[in-house]
Write a protein that holds these residues in place. Structure first.
Motif, PDB file in Angstrom:
ATOM      1  N   LEU A 165       0.824  -1.204   0.000  1.00 45.14           N
ATOM      2  CA  LEU A 165       0.000   0.000   0.000  1.00 45.14           C
ATOM      3  C   LEU A 165       0.861   1.259   0.000  1.00 45.14           C
ATOM      4  CD1 LEU A 165      -2.705  -1.077   2.609  1.00 45.14           C
ATOM      5  CD2 LEU A 165      -2.777  -1.301   0.115  1.00 45.14           C
ATOM      6  N   LEU A 166       2.143   1.090  -0.223  1.00 52.26           N
ATOM      7  CA  LEU A 166       3.058   2.216  -0.366  1.00 52.26           C
ATOM      8  C   LEU A 166       4.226   1.789  -1.240  1.00 52.26           C
ATOM      9  CD1 LEU A 166       5.100   0.911   1.786  1.00 52.26           C
ATOM     10  CD2 LEU A 166       4.149   2.519   3.418  1.00 52.26           C
ATOM     11  N   THR A 167       5.026   2.734  -1.665  1.00 51.29           N
ATOM     12  CA  THR A 167       6.139   2.435  -2.567  1.00 51.29           C
ATOM     13  C   THR A 167       7.331   1.899  -1.773  1.00 51.29           C
ATOM     14  OG1 THR A 167       7.181   4.615  -2.400  1.00 51.29           O
ATOM     15  CG2 THR A 167       5.375   4.370  -4.010  1.00 51.29           C
ATOM     16  N   PRO A 168       8.260   1.201  -2.450  1.00 54.08           N
ATOM     17  CA  PRO A 168       9.480   0.782  -1.750  1.00 54.08           C
ATOM     18  C   PRO A 168      10.247   1.958  -1.155  1.00 54.08           C
ATOM     19  CG  PRO A 168       9.247  -0.424  -3.814  1.00 54.08           C
ATOM     20  CD  PRO A 168       8.177   0.618  -3.812  1.00 54.08           C
ATOM     21  N   ASP A 169      10.259   3.106  -1.846  1.00 52.49           N
ATOM     22  CA  ASP A 169      10.907   4.296  -1.280  1.00 52.49           C
ATOM     23  C   ASP A 169      10.237   4.713   0.023  1.00 52.49           C
ATOM     24  OD1 ASP A 169      12.624   4.365  -3.418  1.00 52.49           O
ATOM     25  OD2 ASP A 169      12.156   6.430  -4.004  1.00 52.49           O
ATOM     26  N   ASP A 170       8.904   4.659   0.057  1.00 53.73           N
ATOM     27  CA  ASP A 170       8.177   4.994   1.289  1.00 53.73           C
ATOM     28  C   ASP A 170       8.596   4.086   2.438  1.00 53.73           C
ATOM     29  OD1 ASP A 170       6.707   6.957  -0.037  1.00 53.73           O
ATOM     30  OD2 ASP A 170       5.006   5.631  -0.427  1.00 53.73           O
ATOM     31  N   ASP A 197       1.402  -6.903  12.832  1.00 55.80           N
ATOM     32  CA  ASP A 197       1.952  -7.521  11.629  1.00 55.80           C
ATOM     33  C   ASP A 197       2.017  -6.536  10.465  1.00 55.80           C
ATOM     34  OD1 ASP A 197      -0.701  -7.286  10.970  1.00 55.80           O
ATOM     35  OD2 ASP A 197      -1.067  -9.416  10.659  1.00 55.80           O
ATOM     36  N   LEU A 198       1.590  -5.282  10.684  1.00 57.88           N
ATOM     37  CA  LEU A 198       1.634  -4.216   9.666  1.00 57.88           C
ATOM     38  C   LEU A 198       0.854  -4.604   8.414  1.00 57.88           C
ATOM     39  CD1 LEU A 198       5.362  -3.036   9.949  1.00 57.88           C
ATOM     40  CD2 LEU A 198       3.369  -2.252  11.234  1.00 57.88           C
ATOM     41  N   ARG A 199      -0.293  -5.272   8.598  1.00 53.34           N
ATOM     42  CA  ARG A 199      -1.137  -5.693   7.487  1.00 53.34           C
ATOM     43  C   ARG A 199      -2.556  -5.155   7.665  1.00 53.34           C
ATOM     44  NH1 ARG A 199       3.855  -8.260   7.391  1.00 53.34           N
ATOM     45  NH2 ARG A 199       4.010  -9.745   5.680  1.00 53.34           N
ATOM     46  N   TYR A 200      -3.193  -4.841   6.539  1.00 51.71           N
ATOM     47  CA  TYR A 200      -4.604  -4.496   6.524  1.00 51.71           C
ATOM     48  C   TYR A 200      -5.384  -5.726   6.072  1.00 51.71           C
ATOM     49  CZ  TYR A 200      -9.076  -2.451   5.121  1.00 51.71           C
ATOM     50  OH  TYR A 200     -10.414  -2.175   4.983  1.00 51.71           O
ATOM     51  N   GLY A 227      -6.162   4.692   3.660  1.00 47.87           N
ATOM     52  CA  GLY A 227      -6.105   5.552   4.833  1.00 47.87           C
ATOM     53  C   GLY A 227      -5.601   4.870   6.084  1.00 47.87           C
ATOM     54  N   SER A 228      -5.422   3.552   6.048  1.00 52.92           N
ATOM     55  CA  SER A 228      -5.018   2.800   7.243  1.00 52.92           C
ATOM     56  C   SER A 228      -3.598   3.116   7.686  1.00 52.92           C
ATOM     57  CB  SER A 228      -5.151   1.294   6.986  1.00 52.92           C
ATOM     58  OG  SER A 228      -4.199   0.871   6.012  1.00 52.92           O
ATOM     59  N   GLY A 229      -2.742   3.470   6.735  1.00 53.47           N
ATOM     60  CA  GLY A 229      -1.357   3.763   7.071  1.00 53.47           C
ATOM     61  C   GLY A 229      -0.452   2.560   7.128  1.00 53.47           C
ATOM     62  N   VAL A 230      -0.976   1.338   6.986  1.00 57.30           N
ATOM     63  CA  VAL A 230      -0.137   0.140   7.047  1.00 57.30           C
ATOM     64  C   VAL A 230       0.501  -0.113   5.676  1.00 57.30           C
ATOM     65  CG1 VAL A 230      -1.440  -0.892   8.920  1.00 57.30           C
ATOM     66  CG2 VAL A 230      -2.090  -1.380   6.566  1.00 57.30           C
ATOM     67  N   PRO A 231       1.633  -0.811   5.635  1.00 58.03           N
ATOM     68  CA  PRO A 231       2.337  -0.978   4.369  1.00 58.03           C
ATOM     69  C   PRO A 231       1.832  -2.092   3.464  1.00 58.03           C
ATOM     70  CG  PRO A 231       3.645  -1.870   6.166  1.00 58.03           C
ATOM     71  CD  PRO A 231       2.448  -1.225   6.795  1.00 58.03           C
ATOM     72  N   PHE A 232       1.092  -3.084   4.010  1.00 54.21           N
ATOM     73  CA  PHE A 232       0.664  -4.222   3.199  1.00 54.21           C
ATOM     74  C   PHE A 232      -0.796  -4.559   3.494  1.00 54.21           C
ATOM     75  CE2 PHE A 232       5.207  -4.863   4.177  1.00 54.21           C
ATOM     76  CZ  PHE A 232       5.728  -4.766   2.898  1.00 54.21           C
ATOM     77  N   GLN A 234       1.923   8.484   1.077  1.00 52.80           N
ATOM     78  CA  GLN A 234       1.660   7.308   1.907  1.00 52.80           C
ATOM     79  C   GLN A 234       2.710   7.133   2.992  1.00 52.80           C
ATOM     80  OE1 GLN A 234      -1.762   6.716   1.114  1.00 52.80           O
ATOM     81  NE2 GLN A 234      -1.040   4.715   1.830  1.00 52.80           N
ATOM     82  N   ALA A 235       3.903   7.664   2.749  1.00 54.48           N
ATOM     83  CA  ALA A 235       4.964   7.550   3.750  1.00 54.48           C
ATOM     84  C   ALA A 235       4.581   8.281   5.030  1.00 54.48           C
ATOM     85  CB  ALA A 235       6.275   8.102   3.192  1.00 54.48           C
ATOM     86  N   GLU A 236       3.948   9.432   4.894  1.00 56.33           N
ATOM     87  CA  GLU A 236       3.547  10.182   6.080  1.00 56.33           C
ATOM     88  C   GLU A 236       2.463   9.438   6.858  1.00 56.33           C
ATOM     89  OE1 GLU A 236       5.024  12.827   7.431  1.00 56.33           O
ATOM     90  OE2 GLU A 236       6.480  12.360   5.855  1.00 56.33           O
ATOM     91  N   LYS A 237       1.536   8.801   6.149  1.00 54.18           N
ATOM     92  CA  LYS A 237       0.513   8.004   6.825  1.00 54.18           C
ATOM     93  C   LYS A 237       1.146   6.827   7.562  1.00 54.18           C
ATOM     94  CE  LYS A 237      -3.001   9.101   3.346  1.00 54.18           C
ATOM     95  NZ  LYS A 237      -3.882   8.529   2.283  1.00 54.18           N
ATOM     96  N   PHE A 238       2.114   6.178   6.914  1.00 52.16           N
ATOM     97  CA  PHE A 238       2.777   5.049   7.540  1.00 52.16           C
ATOM     98  C   PHE A 238       3.600   5.502   8.739  1.00 52.16           C
ATOM     99  CE2 PHE A 238       6.334   1.720   7.143  1.00 52.16           C
ATOM    100  CZ  PHE A 238       5.736   0.901   8.085  1.00 52.16           C
ATOM    101  N   ARG A 239       4.266   6.644   8.622  1.00 51.93           N
ATOM    102  CA  ARG A 239       5.058   7.151   9.740  1.00 51.93           C
ATOM    103  C   ARG A 239       4.166   7.422  10.955  1.00 51.93           C
ATOM    104  NH1 ARG A 239       9.930   9.483  10.224  1.00 51.93           N
ATOM    105  NH2 ARG A 239      10.175   9.851   7.996  1.00 51.93           N
TER     106      ARG A 239
END
Length: 402
Positions: A163-168, A289-292, A316-321, A378-383
């Motif tokens: 749910l985000l880029t590898p750079d994120d 587990d950082l999953r949605y 909008g969840s902010g999780v990466p996967f 998405q990086a800001e949401k994940f942070r």
């Protein structure tokens, strides 16, 4: 042949597949013209505490999952990372060879950096029993041998998607302490005690070629009291030191628990959880587990398949996967377009990609410095999300709570 060379034989090297494709083209077989283009030299990949983190990905699937694994690879690919693709033994050898060939053709960077491998001698795909745990530990051992300096081991399935880029991901994890594990876990096993913990399972796929059945004993065994049983999500992100602890076993605990979990119904839902929470790693394990996922209430064996109606919530969840996705689900196309900015059959463009973005050319066919990243929204949401769970992990003491 040295011991290390013998050990690596089960991996189908993507660079070797590229050579086979080149030779087949000379013999009159069709091959992608991209194979004959002059590739830029691989950029120097900085490693260590002062450098951005890198990840070792296990991408796992079964029969018919080859195309899904290829799409997942391109969605999470970055030259700094390492990737191992595993199609279980129920998939025919032809599908495995097709996957290896497709990976070699997928992106010039894959061939230049040589950071993707396909398991050539897979483990069984038994739905219950120790096959899944065996495949994961084997992959972890392979990653430790193939690359000496990655920071986290990430397990993904063919039904997963980022749910985000590898750079994120690299950007946010740059500020995360590298000794942390991300394991969803609990010691409150409830109904699982009688249905998951006490039944004795024998996985025939471990010792019989071509078998994926499991057998359940008529008798049950007592819940162990030599260690505390923890259970949770089978999807984990493990730091390198903990992976070394599980694979090399410089203490008896990982081996002792491995013997026990060999006959557990779903060992991937308990092995890493129990090892971490019964060892010195208990204080370095974040309960997520950082999953949605979307579950029934109460939860069933598997989460719901996701569709376009879930888009706003999952982004909008902010999780990466997230998981689970069906193949060719329109939601995946929407994520590619709106979140990853990825064109079909191409990797996600990042700061390392320097080519022009056009419909007929891949911007990631040219590259420069792979040690810089360009995070997006998405990086800001994940942070925000990861700062929240890290703070909760400190304040509520819910990590490995007895």
């Amino acid at each position: 042949m040295g011991a290390a060379d013998k050990w690596l034989l089960p991996l189908v090297s993507v660079s070797f597949v590229s050579l086979l494709l080149f030779l087949s083209a000379l013999s009159g077989f069709s091959a992608s013209s991209a194979l004959f283009a002059r590739l830029p030299p691989p950029s120097y990949v900085r490693r260590g505490a002062a450098a951005p983190p890198s990840f070792a990905y296990l991408l796992a699937g079964g029969r018919g999952d080859g195309r899904k694994l290829l799409r997942l690879l391109l969605a999470v690919y970055h030259p700094r990372n390492r990737y191992l693709l595993h199609l279980s033994a129920d998939a025919p050898a032809s599908e495995r060879a097709e996957l290896a060939a497709a990976v070699a053709r997928a992106a010039p960077a894959v061939r230049a950096f040589g950071n993707v491998d396909v398991v050539g001698r897979p483990t069984a795909g038994t739905p219950m029993g120790s096959s899944g745990l065996a495949a994961t530990l084997r992959a972890a051992a392979a990653m430790l041998r193939l690359d000496a300096e990655w920071d986290w081991f990430v397990t993904l399935n063919a039904a997963d998607y980022p749910l985000l880029t590898p750079d994120d991901l690299i950007h946010v994890f740059s500020s995360v302490p590298r000794h942390l594990n991300f394991i969803d876990h609990t010691s409150d096993i409830g109904w699982k005690e009688s249905q998951r913990v006490q039944p004795i399972i024998v996985d025939a796929g471990v010792y019989l070629a071509g078998r994926n059945q499991f057998f359940q004993a008529t008798e049950k065994r007592d819940t162990p009291d030599g260690f505390k049983f923890f259970t949770g999500s089978p999807w984990v992100i493990l730091n390198r030191r903990f992976v070394e602890y599980c694979v090399f076993g410089w203490e008896n605990l990982p081996r002792t628990l491995l013997m026990y979990f060999t006959n557990v119904m779903l060992p991937l839902e308990g092995y890493f959880h129990s090892v971490a929470c019964n060892s010195g790693f208990r204080n370095f394990t974040v309960n997520s587990d950082l999953r949605y996922m979307v579950w029934d209430d109460p939860p069933q064996m598997e989460p719901h398949f996701l569709n376009v109606t879930h888009y706003d919530e999952l982004v909008g969840s902010g999780v990466p996967f997230a998981r689970k996705f069906k193949e060719n689900e329109p939601l995946l196309d929407k994520i590619d377009d709106k979140v990853l900015r990825r064109w079909r059959h191409r990797p996600v463009p990042g700061a390392w990609c320097t080519g022009r973005r056009r419909w007929f050319s891949d911007p990631c066919s040219q590259w420069s410095n792979v040690n810089i990243v360009r995070p997006g929204s998405q990086a800001e949401k994940f942070r925000t999300y990861i700062n929240q769970i890290l703070e909760e992990s400190k304040s509520s003491n819910n990590s490995c709570k007895q």
